[in-house]
Design a protein around this motif. Structure first.
Motif, PDB file in Angstrom:
ATOM      1  N   LEU A 156       0.842  -1.200   0.000  1.00  0.00           N
ATOM      2  CA  LEU A 156       0.000   0.000   0.000  1.00  0.00           C
ATOM      3  C   LEU A 156       0.878   1.252   0.000  1.00  0.00           C
ATOM      4  CD1 LEU A 156      -2.667  -1.093   2.640  1.00  0.00           C
ATOM      5  CD2 LEU A 156      -3.060  -0.820   0.186  1.00  0.00           C
TER       6      LEU A 156
ATOM      7  N   ARG B 209       2.550   1.980  -3.401  1.00  0.00           N
ATOM      8  CA  ARG B 209       1.680   2.603  -4.399  1.00  0.00           C
ATOM      9  C   ARG B 209       1.425   4.068  -4.059  1.00  0.00           C
ATOM     10  NH1 ARG B 209      -0.012   0.312  -8.511  1.00  0.00           N
ATOM     11  NH2 ARG B 209      -1.664   1.861  -8.730  1.00  0.00           N
ATOM     12  N   MET B 210       1.276   4.379  -2.774  1.00  0.00           N
ATOM     13  CA  MET B 210       1.164   5.784  -2.366  1.00  0.00           C
ATOM     14  C   MET B 210       2.433   6.531  -2.772  1.00  0.00           C
ATOM     15  SD  MET B 210      -0.461   5.553   1.464  1.00  0.00           S
ATOM     16  CE  MET B 210      -2.067   4.805   1.768  1.00  0.00           C
TER      17      MET B 210
ATOM     18  N   ASP C 184       2.747   7.202  -6.610  1.00  0.00           N
ATOM     19  CA  ASP C 184       1.842   8.222  -7.142  1.00  0.00           C
ATOM     20  C   ASP C 184       2.246   9.613  -6.669  1.00  0.00           C
ATOM     21  OD1 ASP C 184      -0.646   9.896  -7.491  1.00  0.00           O
ATOM     22  OD2 ASP C 184      -1.371   8.005  -8.314  1.00  0.00           O
TER      23      ASP C 184
ATOM     24  N   VAL D 207      -7.018   9.519  -5.581  1.00  0.00           N
ATOM     25  CA  VAL D 207      -6.493   8.162  -5.398  1.00  0.00           C
ATOM     26  C   VAL D 207      -6.984   7.546  -4.089  1.00  0.00           C
ATOM     27  CG1 VAL D 207      -4.412   6.740  -5.256  1.00  0.00           C
ATOM     28  CG2 VAL D 207      -4.484   8.703  -6.806  1.00  0.00           C
ATOM     29  N   LEU D 208      -6.812   8.255  -2.975  1.00  0.00           N
ATOM     30  CA  LEU D 208      -7.255   7.707  -1.698  1.00  0.00           C
ATOM     31  C   LEU D 208      -8.768   7.798  -1.497  1.00  0.00           C
ATOM     32  CD1 LEU D 208      -4.559   8.879   0.889  1.00  0.00           C
ATOM     33  CD2 LEU D 208      -4.603   6.852  -0.564  1.00  0.00           C
TER      34      LEU D 208
ATOM     35  N   LEU E  40      -6.025   5.819   5.613  1.00  0.00           N
ATOM     36  CA  LEU E  40      -6.764   4.927   4.726  1.00  0.00           C
ATOM     37  C   LEU E  40      -7.598   3.928   5.525  1.00  0.00           C
ATOM     38  CD1 LEU E  40      -7.084   3.674   1.754  1.00  0.00           C
ATOM     39  CD2 LEU E  40      -5.271   2.121   2.482  1.00  0.00           C
TER      40      LEU E  40
ATOM     41  N   ARG F 294      -7.940   2.646  -7.314  1.00  0.00           N
ATOM     42  CA  ARG F 294      -6.775   3.303  -7.902  1.00  0.00           C
ATOM     43  C   ARG F 294      -5.526   3.098  -7.050  1.00  0.00           C
ATOM     44  NH1 ARG F 294      -9.733   8.975  -9.658  1.00  0.00           N
ATOM     45  NH2 ARG F 294     -11.165   8.022 -11.180  1.00  0.00           N
ATOM     46  N   LEU F 295      -5.716   2.821  -5.782  1.00  0.00           N
ATOM     47  CA  LEU F 295      -4.589   2.573  -4.884  1.00  0.00           C
ATOM     48  C   LEU F 295      -4.280   1.090  -4.760  1.00  0.00           C
ATOM     49  CD1 LEU F 295      -2.574   3.704  -2.705  1.00  0.00           C
ATOM     50  CD2 LEU F 295      -4.357   3.128  -1.029  1.00  0.00           C
TER      51      LEU F 295
ATOM     52  N   GLN G 268     -14.511   3.125  -6.700  1.00  0.00           N
ATOM     53  CA  GLN G 268     -13.698   4.306  -6.387  1.00  0.00           C
ATOM     54  C   GLN G 268     -14.596   5.491  -6.045  1.00  0.00           C
ATOM     55  OE1 GLN G 268     -10.164   4.372  -6.549  1.00  0.00           O
ATOM     56  NE2 GLN G 268     -10.105   6.485  -5.841  1.00  0.00           N
TER      57      GLN G 268
END
Length: 468
Positions: free
Chosen positions: A43, A46-47, A50, A187-188, A267, A282-283, A385
């Motif tokens: 996780l 990916r954060m 981006d 994204v989040l 999150l 997306r995340l 999303q």
């Protein structure tokens, strides 16, 4: 028996349960330290990817600076030391003997980066100097909580030098809006209030701090990222000056800004439910998991067919056909991890050419033809999303109360955010709020935009809440 403590029964315990059961992290061997497990780290990766792309799009470049900072560097910026001194970890011995000068394990890197900015900045042609680093930092937390407050955590910290105050202010705002706010919303799937910190709450040594404040599932606030205008404080302490086009030497104006593994905690608390995580597509490292209902050759073959089709469509997908684990146990595992969509392939559905698509956000299931499953998934991921964002927005709006007095703000902030005119608070009001374990999270314009003037403007509003 419930896998997790119910959020309504004990939200902090639920949070710890999710971290453990979803295999996100563990407590480290030193009090306050954290071991990030592979799924939790995926996780964060990916954060990181981006946010890094957005930082580079804003013109900054990555570098790396030392973990150890001479104590004298921090002493040169007295306000900075005062702000961080209770949290500092200081090394006094190395190589079997006492060091001539103690070194600090970086709590943040303004001081060491300032030293090299001064070295690298000679002329106005060298500006703006836009740097970022991905690193670990150490702040000795008295009340640690995994991902939210740990003695060591991972983050990015940006540091920039500019020829004038307007350019520095514009860049700090660009980072807050185009990097942090946009990432959190897009994204989040997390709505955030963006505003200015009060003088009491802003970063040590800064003249202005911009913040992104999210509401968690229990109504408390979490500071998700900050961007600071440092004025000329650090430039003066570290001699960051430049030769201007006018032939005279001028002090630079600097900024710093950061986001951290705290976003993983945000999150969890913003989107999680009583079954575990809910990760926005997306995340999500894994957007779809394909689950054969039975360990049967034909069922597994059909599941593999869906897997291959989803891979070809660019979906991040996994197949879970682990032998010896019941279908129900596998479903529970993936619900805990918050994977957005499950494709369930069972012999009854397959007998008529179908599979089942299950949404993690709502629990809704729909039966679709096997041949159409892969084509249906991308639109379904978009719906998940959007659905997660709308749910978070609805919660935030329903628990943000507009009030007209400090007493009403204290009452409203027991269950969410209170919004009231800033002129009704001020320094005395902040002290009264602190006595109730409340803080002003940020100051905004009445329309929710970031204010660019002074705090003395009559129509400014502020948001008050309990916070992590």
């Amino acid at each position: 028996m419930a896998v997790l403590t119910l959020r309504s029964d004990d939200f902090p315990r639920w949070y710890q349960d999710v971290i453990a059961k979803a295999e996100l992290a563990d407590n480290g061997p030193v009090r306050g330290s954290m071991v990030i497990r592979p799924y939790g780290y995926s996780l964060w990766e990916r954060m990181q990817a981006d946010v890094d792309a957005r930082i580079k799009a804003a013109g900054a470049v990555n570098a790396y600076f030392p973990l150890f900072i001479p104590e004298s560097y921090l002493r040169r910026e007295a306000e900075h030391v005062e702000g961080f001194s209770p949290e500092l970890a200081v090394v006094t011995h190395g190589g079997g003997k006492e060091l001539e000068e103690p070194v600090v394990v970086r709590p943040t890197s303004e001081t060491v980066i300032g030293e090299y900015m001064a070295k690298w900045t000679q002329s106005y042609r060298d500006l703006p100097l836009l740097l970022n680093q991905w690193a670990n930092v150490v702040r000795w937390e008295l009340r640690p909580r995994l991902f939210l407050r740990t003695s060591e955590f991972l983050w990015q910290e940006g540091h920039t030098a500019h020829a004038d105050q307007a350019d520095a202010a514009a860049y700090a705002r660009r980072i807050a809006l185009e990097v942090y706010q946009d990432f959190m919303v897009s994204v989040l799937a997390m709505p955030v209030f963006v505003g200015r910190k009060t003088r009491k709450e802003r970063f040590a040594g800064a003249i202005n701090t911009l913040t992104c404040e999210g509401m968690m599932g229990d109504g408390k606030a979490l500071q998700m990222a900050t961007s600071h205008e440092l004025g000329q404080n650090f430039a003066r302490a570290f001699d960051i000056d430049y030769l201007g086009a006018d032939g005279a030497r001028h002090l630079a104006w600097t900024t710093s800004w950061g986001s951290s593994t705290r976003m993983v905690g945000g999150l969890i608390m913003a989107h999680g439910d009583d079954a575990g995580l809910r990760v926005p597509p997306r995340l999500a490292p894994t957007q779809v998991v394909v689950l054969p209902v039975r360990d049967d050759e034909k069922v597994v073959a059909a599941a593999t067919q869906v897997l291959d089709a989803l891979k070809a469509a660019g979906v991040r997908v996994a197949l879970d056909a682990r032998p010896g684990l019941s279908f129900g146990r596998r479903v529970t595992d993936w619900e805990l991890k918050g994977v957005p969509v499950r494709v369930e392939a069972g012999p009854r559905d397959l007998a008529v050419g179908n599979v089942t698509l299950a949404r993690r956000d709502t629990g809704e299931k729909v039966t679709v033809p096997l041949a159409e499953a892969a084509a249906r998934v991308p639109a379904l991921l978009d719906d998940v999303q959007s659905g997660l964002y709308q749910q978070a927005l609805a919660l935030r709006d329903s628990r943000t109360a507009d009030v007209t007095s400090l007493a009403d703000a204290i009452e409203a902030a027991a269950t969410g955010f209170a919004r009231l005119p800033w002129r009704l608070v001020g320094d005395e009001g902040e002290a009264r709020l602190a006595a109730e374990s409340l803080t002003v999270r940020c100051i905004q314009n009445p329309d929710g935009t970031y204010p660019t003037g002074t705090d003395d403007i009559d129509d400014l509003v502020c948001l008050v809440a309990r916070a992590y």
